[in-house]
Design an enzyme around this catalytic site. Structure first.
Site, PDB file in Angstrom:
ATOM      1  N   ASN A   1       0.872  -1.180   0.000  1.00 59.62           N
ATOM      2  CA  ASN A   1       0.000   0.000   0.000  1.00 59.62           C
ATOM      3  C   ASN A   1       0.908   1.229   0.000  1.00 59.62           C
ATOM      4  O   ASN A   1       1.504   1.559   1.019  1.00 59.62           O
ATOM      5  CB  ASN A   1      -0.900  -0.031   1.251  1.00 59.62           C
ATOM      6  CG  ASN A   1      -1.743   1.221   1.375  1.00 59.62           C
ATOM      7  OD1 ASN A   1      -1.822   2.029   0.440  1.00 59.62           O
ATOM      8  ND2 ASN A   1      -2.372   1.388   2.530  1.00 59.62           N
ATOM      9  N   TRP A   2       0.975   1.868  -1.139  1.00 55.57           N
ATOM     10  CA  TRP A   2       1.906   3.018  -1.254  1.00 55.57           C
ATOM     11  C   TRP A   2       1.401   4.263  -0.533  1.00 55.57           C
ATOM     12  O   TRP A   2       2.135   5.236  -0.378  1.00 55.57           O
ATOM     13  CB  TRP A   2       2.117   3.367  -2.727  1.00 55.57           C
ATOM     14  CG  TRP A   2       2.833   2.344  -3.541  1.00 55.57           C
ATOM     15  CD1 TRP A   2       3.341   1.131  -3.109  1.00 55.57           C
ATOM     16  CD2 TRP A   2       3.144   2.426  -4.938  1.00 55.57           C
ATOM     17  NE1 TRP A   2       3.939   0.471  -4.157  1.00 55.57           N
ATOM     18  CE2 TRP A   2       3.827   1.247  -5.288  1.00 55.57           C
ATOM     19  CE3 TRP A   2       2.904   3.373  -5.923  1.00 55.57           C
ATOM     20  CZ2 TRP A   2       4.282   0.995  -6.583  1.00 55.57           C
ATOM     21  CZ3 TRP A   2       3.342   3.138  -7.213  1.00 55.57           C
ATOM     22  CH2 TRP A   2       4.028   1.960  -7.545  1.00 55.57           C
ATOM     23  N   LYS A   3       0.128   4.234  -0.158  1.00 51.98           N
ATOM     24  CA  LYS A   3      -0.502   5.419   0.466  1.00 51.98           C
ATOM     25  C   LYS A   3      -0.307   6.624  -0.474  1.00 51.98           C
ATOM     26  O   LYS A   3      -0.299   6.441  -1.688  1.00 51.98           O
ATOM     27  CB  LYS A   3       0.042   5.633   1.873  1.00 51.98           C
ATOM     28  CG  LYS A   3      -0.095   4.339   2.710  1.00 51.98           C
ATOM     29  CD  LYS A   3       0.071   4.501   4.174  1.00 51.98           C
ATOM     30  CE  LYS A   3      -0.144   3.157   4.849  1.00 51.98           C
ATOM     31  NZ  LYS A   3      -0.082   3.209   6.293  1.00 51.98           N
TER      32      LYS A   3
ATOM     33  N   GLU B   1      -6.622   4.743   8.117  1.00 54.97           N
ATOM     34  CA  GLU B   1      -6.432   6.172   7.815  1.00 54.97           C
ATOM     35  C   GLU B   1      -7.698   6.766   7.183  1.00 54.97           C
ATOM     36  O   GLU B   1      -8.001   7.937   7.395  1.00 54.97           O
ATOM     37  CB  GLU B   1      -5.189   6.354   6.922  1.00 54.97           C
ATOM     38  CG  GLU B   1      -3.914   6.121   7.735  1.00 54.97           C
ATOM     39  CD  GLU B   1      -2.755   5.492   6.977  1.00 54.97           C
ATOM     40  OE1 GLU B   1      -2.745   5.505   5.742  1.00 54.97           O
ATOM     41  OE2 GLU B   1      -1.842   4.964   7.658  1.00 54.97           O
TER      42      GLU B   1
ATOM     43  N   HIS C   1      -9.357   1.302   5.256  1.00 53.24           N
ATOM     44  CA  HIS C   1      -8.058   1.445   5.908  1.00 53.24           C
ATOM     45  C   HIS C   1      -8.228   2.368   7.109  1.00 53.24           C
ATOM     46  O   HIS C   1      -9.039   3.299   7.082  1.00 53.24           O
ATOM     47  CB  HIS C   1      -7.036   2.026   4.924  1.00 53.24           C
ATOM     48  CG  HIS C   1      -5.645   1.957   5.469  1.00 53.24           C
ATOM     49  ND1 HIS C   1      -5.163   2.886   6.366  1.00 53.24           N
ATOM     50  CD2 HIS C   1      -4.651   1.060   5.270  1.00 53.24           C
ATOM     51  CE1 HIS C   1      -3.917   2.558   6.690  1.00 53.24           C
ATOM     52  NE2 HIS C   1      -3.586   1.451   6.042  1.00 53.24           N
TER      53      HIS C   1
ATOM     54  N   GLY D   1       3.069   2.276  10.711  1.00 51.65           N
ATOM     55  CA  GLY D   1       4.042   3.343  10.472  1.00 51.65           C
ATOM     56  C   GLY D   1       4.834   3.742  11.707  1.00 51.65           C
ATOM     57  O   GLY D   1       5.517   4.760  11.711  1.00 51.65           O
TER      58      GLY D   1
ATOM     59  N   GLU E   1      -4.971  -4.806  10.867  1.00 47.17           N
ATOM     60  CA  GLU E   1      -3.902  -3.832  11.064  1.00 47.17           C
ATOM     61  C   GLU E   1      -4.107  -3.105  12.385  1.00 47.17           C
ATOM     62  O   GLU E   1      -4.957  -2.202  12.474  1.00 47.17           O
ATOM     63  CB  GLU E   1      -3.924  -2.782   9.948  1.00 47.17           C
ATOM     64  CG  GLU E   1      -3.716  -3.349   8.567  1.00 47.17           C
ATOM     65  CD  GLU E   1      -3.147  -2.297   7.634  1.00 47.17           C
ATOM     66  OE1 GLU E   1      -2.191  -2.612   6.929  1.00 47.17           O
ATOM     67  OE2 GLU E   1      -3.630  -1.149   7.642  1.00 47.17           O
TER      68      GLU E   1
ATOM     69  N   GLY F   1       2.985  -1.087   4.231  1.00 49.58           N
ATOM     70  CA  GLY F   1       3.021   0.332   3.906  1.00 49.58           C
ATOM     71  C   GLY F   1       4.437   0.752   3.553  1.00 49.58           C
ATOM     72  O   GLY F   1       4.929   0.501   2.446  1.00 49.58           O
ATOM     73  N   GLY F   2       5.116   1.373   4.511  1.00 45.50           N
ATOM     74  CA  GLY F   2       6.440   1.960   4.285  1.00 45.50           C
ATOM     75  C   GLY F   2       7.418   1.058   3.544  1.00 45.50           C
ATOM     76  O   GLY F   2       8.076   1.497   2.589  1.00 45.50           O
TER      77      GLY F   2
ATOM     78  N   SER G   1       3.931  -2.167  10.186  1.00 47.58           N
ATOM     79  CA  SER G   1       5.393  -2.225  10.321  1.00 47.58           C
ATOM     80  C   SER G   1       5.996  -3.567   9.879  1.00 47.58           C
ATOM     81  O   SER G   1       6.971  -4.042  10.464  1.00 47.58           O
ATOM     82  CB  SER G   1       5.822  -1.880  11.750  1.00 47.58           C
ATOM     83  OG  SER G   1       5.432  -0.550  12.064  1.00 47.58           O
TER      84      SER G   1
END
Ligand SMILES: O=C[C@H](O)COP(=O)(O)O
Length: 263
Positions: free
Chosen positions: A11-13, A103, A101, A179, A173, A240-241, A219
């Site tokens: 997930n590149w966000k 977010e 998600h 993150g 999640e 993510g990251g 993470s």
């Protein structure tokens, strides 16, 4: 027993413009081989503005990387400024879309009912929704995390049939692990993923529980993917990251290599 092929979804966000997206997908494609794709489904979940470029690259070069979006409207079409419909994503041959998600739940007030409506919209167009659930730190500290995630799963799948749930992916999640570098222990992640699977069995039946993929996110990195993937109810990761780094995402996809090296 049903074989659930692992899924590693990046997930590149809100990162990487369409030029950067093409470079990144090329890098990822270069570092992976057929053996990787035979063992694991690999997907990138990219900003809307990257989709057409990623589609052209993936289809033009016949890459085995799948791609999708990070949100979708619950509506079919109409006066919904800024929204993107599942039909539009379908036209771009998206395989996946993230719904709910944390977010989106946090910054856009998305409720379980809205998430379920988005999942249904995606399924109607042959797109696999990746339905996210997870608890905030206060819920974890209160010890209510399992009940919370089970309840959120039930609400976020409301109205989906057994076959539609089988065609979906659920991602657990824990919000406190997103993150932050604070990864849930494999046992913590397994506890909730197992409870979600048990809930699928009770809502539907064992065949739904056995067929539905459940991912862990929060993470995940090359260094911890193998221990998470060793858990019985974790079928992959929503990353993510680390998915922004082709080398680390490749290590996650090759989590089996780390497991072999450690044995
Ligand atoms: O969708 C991905 C998750 O929010 C996890 O993000 P992270 O790997 O940067 O913690």
């Amino acid at each position: 027993m049903t074989e659930r092929k692992p899924l590693m979804a990046g997930n590149w966000k809100m990162n990487l413009n369409h030029f950067e997206a093409m470079k990144h997908v090329q890098e990822l494609a270069f570092s992976l081989n057929d053996k990787d794709f035979d063992a694991v489904d690999v997907a990138v979940l990219v900003p809307f503005t990257d989709l057409r470029s990623v589609q052209t690259l993936v289809q033009g070069d016949k890459l085995r990387i799948r791609y999708g979006a990070q949100d979708v409207s619950e509506h079919a079409s109409g006066a919904y400024t800024g929204d993107i419909s599942a039909a539009m994503l379908g036209k771009l041959d998206c395989a996946y879309v993230v719904v709910g998600h944390s977010e989106r739940r946090q910054y856009h007030g998305e409720t379980d009912a809205l998430v379920a409506a988005k999942a249904l919209a995606a399924l109607k167009h042959g797109i696999t929704p990746i339905v996210c659930v997870g608890e905030h730190l206060d819920v974890r500290k209160s010890g209510e995390h399992v009940a919370h995630c089970v309840e959120q799963t039930r609400g976020s799948l409301a109205g989906l049939s057994a076959d539609q749930v089988k065609a979906s992916v659920i991602a657990y999640e824990p919000v406190w692990a997103i993150g932050t570098g604070e990864v849930a222990t494999p046992e913590d992640a397994q506890e909730v993923c197992a409870a979600i699977r048990a809930e699928l069995a009770s809502l539907f039946d064992e065949s739904v529980a056995a067929a539905t993929k459940i991912l862990y996110g929060g993470s995940v990195k090359g260094a911890n993917a193998a221990e998470l993937m060793a858990q019985a109810d974790i079928d992959g990761a929503l990353v993510g990251g680390a998915s922004l780094d082709a080398a680390d995402f490749t290590r996650i996809i090759r989590y089996r290599d780390a497991a072999v090296a450690a044995s």
